[in-house]
Scaffold this active site. Structure first.
Site, PDB file in Angstrom:
ATOM      1  N   HIS A 165       5.610   1.663  14.705  1.00 21.28           N
ATOM      2  CA  HIS A 165       4.365   0.908  14.852  1.00 21.28           C
ATOM      3  C   HIS A 165       4.070   0.700  16.333  1.00 21.28           C
ATOM      4  O   HIS A 165       4.996   0.545  17.137  1.00 21.28           O
ATOM      5  CB  HIS A 165       4.483  -0.445  14.154  1.00 21.28           C
ATOM      6  CG  HIS A 165       4.564  -0.344  12.661  1.00 21.28           C
ATOM      7  ND1 HIS A 165       5.471  -1.067  11.920  1.00 21.28           N
ATOM      8  CD2 HIS A 165       3.860   0.409  11.775  1.00 21.28           C
ATOM      9  CE1 HIS A 165       5.302  -0.777  10.633  1.00 21.28           C
ATOM     10  NE2 HIS A 165       4.341   0.126  10.521  1.00 21.28           N
ATOM     11  N   GLU A 178       1.862   6.516   6.918  1.00 21.36           N
ATOM     12  CA  GLU A 178       3.216   6.652   6.381  1.00 21.36           C
ATOM     13  C   GLU A 178       3.830   8.006   6.725  1.00 21.36           C
ATOM     14  O   GLU A 178       5.036   8.092   6.978  1.00 21.36           O
ATOM     15  CB  GLU A 178       3.218   6.436   4.864  1.00 21.36           C
ATOM     16  CG  GLU A 178       2.721   5.078   4.410  1.00 21.36           C
ATOM     17  CD  GLU A 178       3.483   3.916   5.015  1.00 21.36           C
ATOM     18  OE1 GLU A 178       4.615   4.128   5.529  1.00 21.36           O
ATOM     19  OE2 GLU A 178       2.957   2.791   5.004  1.00 21.36           O
ATOM     20  N   ASP A 234      -9.085   1.641   7.551  1.00 28.46           N
ATOM     21  CA  ASP A 234      -9.113   3.105   7.607  1.00 28.46           C
ATOM     22  C   ASP A 234     -10.234   3.626   8.490  1.00 28.46           C
ATOM     23  O   ASP A 234     -10.066   4.610   9.228  1.00 28.46           O
ATOM     24  CB  ASP A 234      -9.273   3.668   6.191  1.00 28.46           C
ATOM     25  CG  ASP A 234      -7.948   3.694   5.434  1.00 28.46           C
ATOM     26  OD1 ASP A 234      -7.002   3.016   5.872  1.00 28.46           O
ATOM     27  OD2 ASP A 234      -7.869   4.382   4.396  1.00 28.46           O
ATOM     28  N   LEU A 265       0.814  -1.215   0.000  1.00 23.22           N
ATOM     29  CA  LEU A 265       0.000   0.000   0.000  1.00 23.22           C
ATOM     30  C   LEU A 265       0.847   1.265   0.000  1.00 23.22           C
ATOM     31  O   LEU A 265       0.471   2.271  -0.598  1.00 23.22           O
ATOM     32  CB  LEU A 265      -0.948   0.004   1.205  1.00 23.22           C
ATOM     33  CG  LEU A 265      -2.300  -0.693   1.001  1.00 23.22           C
ATOM     34  CD1 LEU A 265      -2.131  -2.150   0.614  1.00 23.22           C
ATOM     35  CD2 LEU A 265      -3.151  -0.562   2.261  1.00 23.22           C
ATOM     36  N   GLY A 266       1.992   1.235   0.684  1.00 23.10           N
ATOM     37  CA  GLY A 266       2.842   2.415   0.724  1.00 23.10           C
ATOM     38  C   GLY A 266       4.013   2.218   1.654  1.00 23.10           C
ATOM     39  O   GLY A 266       4.108   1.214   2.369  1.00 23.10           O
TER      40      GLY A 266
END
Length: 710
Positions: free
Chosen positions: A263, A254, A310, A201-202
């Site tokens: 994290h 990010e 999300d 995803l990134g």
């Protein structure tokens, strides 16, 4: 969680093992930890996690007495790399979708009331960090849409997408990044899946403390790759991004890494640390929107630094805020952003000014003008006496001058606040006959920082050397200590910055050198090469040896450590051989030109180079060019997976020496072969990427860029 790592080894183990938690059903929510591992594998000298945390802990102990500003505003530019689709199609995302992501970042980082970024948690924080879209580009022009920079991959000669992580880090970012001390760079592109097919995803570039030595190989790499990379299907919250990562929180996550956050499970288990006491211990990453209790207390699954959906995310904590604020005020390429003005629209009339890359030359020269006006003009009106065209409304026009003489140039610039005019009298000089002019010069009085050292054995190499006794050479020169060099037969290069020869004719090179042989037997060499493709391949121009022909010696035998003490120690000194001039006319007009000086060690004495000049002229050059033909050979297939075949164009009885170095000058392969029609090179064990292969056979030498791909 607030447990400290007990040993550095434990952290390395955790970073190596627990990224597996970042994967679920073919999705890698965040690839930042893996990218950091890859950088450290390539550049072990880079700052480690432990070193960064030690540095940050000291900064947290001693906060500034007063904040520099109430709210930190970070200027952002979003580079949308696409395949030529219409805006709003495929990877060329719509303006609305891109700007929706900017809205999400500001809502989340500011904990804005009435938005999905608000929470009522007691430890929830307004980070007092927000993001403004850049309104001007690096050249000072207004962006057509603030904060958005669209790039068709073909315009940058990029491979067709999707782009792998390695290709993004080594090619895409360095070619497209804007000054990271003025812009927070974010790339939105088609990010290739991993070798096992998992979708990424990134990922983000983690910040570095202000204690990273600039001389180590990785220092430049961190500067040219700083920013955040986003896979376009998961960017923004409008235009149907892929659920459940469709509300812009991947970018929020990010950017948290880019600002120094870990994290929440510390990339380990219940004993690992994210260095924040107000994020409860977690044993692993969480997915979906669960109610987990993995370490004796409820996991903070709504934290932006977890891996949940999300829709579940909505909190940065007070500790996370403090870390990010401290990073912004202290870390490299973060603190400089506090003074960036690229989000500010011009509020005054422009001030006209301009430069040109070659305002002198021979008839027929093409002069490239560059606007250097301030306060962001929106229109330009040029007038060129004696030029073709005589006028232009382009910002940076090119003009041809066909007649000799001295000519004026006038520029008028305008924006919504007014106009200004600048006239430079006699700015362009077009000569005839034997007229010459220096258009590039480096006397090394300040530094050699614009030049690149090529140091295959990672030992003694070119450096800035202190000298004395000469009014012409000053107090500094580029030098290499061959007197105490421990290895015979080593070649060390000093590579110039890229120099444009556009519009130049009859170019020639001049330089001063100093060398006194240690004895009649040692034959050190100074070899001069030129490159017309930015250093990917070289043409050999001139070879000087200690007592050979042509001679490098500028004095008699000197059986001690040689340091120039007077004009008599240099090539221009009384009674010495004259300094050499090299004809470069074959390279006239090249835009990616470089000069390479190579010192080749035969256990002799020190070599010094100074006052490097490039001249252009309209008459014949007096030149010295080596008569030997540069080595000609082919390498195929190129690129390859590591198996290369080298084929010399001519077979000679002399042995062949093959040297392969990486882009940081580190020796990868160094062997000699008997003369042959073909030589097989096995580089299958080296890391993917570009390398420089050097071929030597007798007096001939040549270089080619090769690439290993997997």
């Amino acid at each position: 969680m607030n447990l400290l790592f007990r040993t550095p080894v434990l952290l390395v183990f955790l970073l190596a093992v627990f990224p597996l938690f970042g994967q679920q059903e073919g999705i890698i929510r965040c690839h930042t930890v893996e990218v950091e591992e890859h950088k450290h594998a390539q550049f072990p000298e880079l700052e480690t996690v432990e070193q960064f945390e030690t540095w940050l802990a000291e900064k947290l102990k001693h906060p500034p007495l007063q904040k520099t500003q109430a709210v930190i505003t970070i200027p952002i530019v979003i580079h949308v790399i696409h395949s030529g689709e219409n805006i709003g199609s495929g990877s060329n995302l719509s303006n609305a979708r891109i700007l929706s992501q900017l809205d999400v970042l500001n809502e989340d980082f500011r904990r804005e009331s009435g938005t999905p970024g608000f929470n009522n948690n007691a430890v929830g924080a307004d980070t007092e960090i927000e993001f403004c879209p850049a309104v001007i580009d690096p050249s000072g022009s207004l962006l057509s849409v603030a904060g958005i920079h669209r790039i068709n991959y073909q315009s940058q000669n990029l491979n067709a997408p999707p782009f792998s992580e390695n290709y993004i880090e080594t090619v895409v970012k360095p070619r497209t990044i804007w000054d990271p001390t003025k812009y927070f760079n974010m790339w939105v592109l088609d990010l290739a899946p991993t070798s096992t097919g998992d979708v990424i995803l990134g990922y983000a570039a983690f910040p570095r403390g202000s204690n990273l030595p600039q001389g180590i190989p990785g220092a430049g790499t961190t500067a040219s790759t700083d920013g955040v990379v986003m896979n376009y299907p998961y960017f923004g919250r409008t235009g149907n991004p892929n659920a459940p990562y469709n509300r812009g929180r991947t970018a929020t996550h990010e950017v948290g890494h880019w600002l120094g956050l870990r994290h929440i499970w510390g990339d380990g288990n219940c004993n690992a640390d994210d260095f924040c006491s107000d994020t409860p211990n977690a044993g692993r990453s969480n997915f979906g929107c669960p109610n987990n209790n993995s370490c004796g207390s409820r996991d903070m699954v709504e934290n932006y630094m977890d891996y949940t959906d999300d829709a579940c995310m909505n909190i940065y904590t007070q500790c996370q805020k403090t870390r990010m604020q401290t990073v912004m005020q202290n870390a490299d390429r973060r603190r400089e952003l506090l003074n960036s003005t690229v989000c500010q629209r011009p509020t005054a009339a422009p001030q006209a000014d301009f430069t040109a890359d070659n305002p002198s030359g021979c008839p027929g020269v093409r002069v490239r003008f560059q606007d250097a006006s301030t306060n962001t003009p929106s229109s330009w009106q040029w007038s060129f006496q004696g030029g073709t065209p005589a006028t232009s409304t382009q910002r940076n026009p090119e003009v041809v001058y066909n007649s000799t003489g001295t000519f004026d140039v006038r520029l008028t610039v305008t924006n919504q606040n007014g106009s200004d005019t600048r006239t430079r009298t006699g700015f362009v000089t077009i000569g005839g006959g034997t007229s010459t002019q220096v258009f590039y010069q480096d006397d090394f009085e300040a530094s050699t920082s614009d030049w690149t050292t090529i140091n295959p054995d990672r030992a003694t190499t070119w450096r800035l050397a202190s000298i004395s006794g000469s009014s012409r050479t000053g107090s500094q020169a580029a030098g290499i200590d061959l007197f105490s060099y421990s290895n015979r037969g080593q070649g060390d290069g000093l590579l110039s910055p890229r120099i444009s020869l556009a519009g130049r004719s009859n170019v020639r090179l001049q330089f001063d050198h100093a060398y006194r042989p240690y004895s009649p037997d040692e034959q050190d060499s100074l070899i001069v090469y030129a490159s017309d493709d930015d250093g990917n391949s070289y043409t050999r121009l001139l070879s000087l040896t200690g007592n050979g022909t042509p001679s490098m010696a500028t004095g008699t035998i000197f059986a001690a450590d040689f340091f120039p003490q007077s004009d008599g120690d240099w090539c221009f000194g009384a009674g010495n051989n004259s300094c050499y001039e090299v004809d470069l006319s074959r390279f006239d007009g090249e835009t990616q030109f470089r000069i390479l000086f190579e010192a080749y060690n035969d256990f002799g004495n020190n070599i010094y180079v100074d006052n490097v000049k490039l001249l252009t002229g309209c008459g014949p050059a007096t030149s010295l060019e080596e008569s030997a033909v540069p080595a000609s050979f082919s390498v195929f297939p190129n690129p390859s997976t590591g198996q290369f075949t080298l084929r010399p164009s001519q077979v000679s009885a002399e042995r062949i020496h093959i040297l392969v170095v990486d882009m940081m000058g580190r020796k990868i392969f160094n062997e000699q072969f008997a003369s042959s029609n073909e030589i097989q090179l096995d580089l299958s064990q080296v890391s993917p990427g570009p390398y420089l292969l050097q071929f030597r056979q007798g007096a001939q030498i040549g270089s080619k860029r090769i690439e290993v791909r997997r």
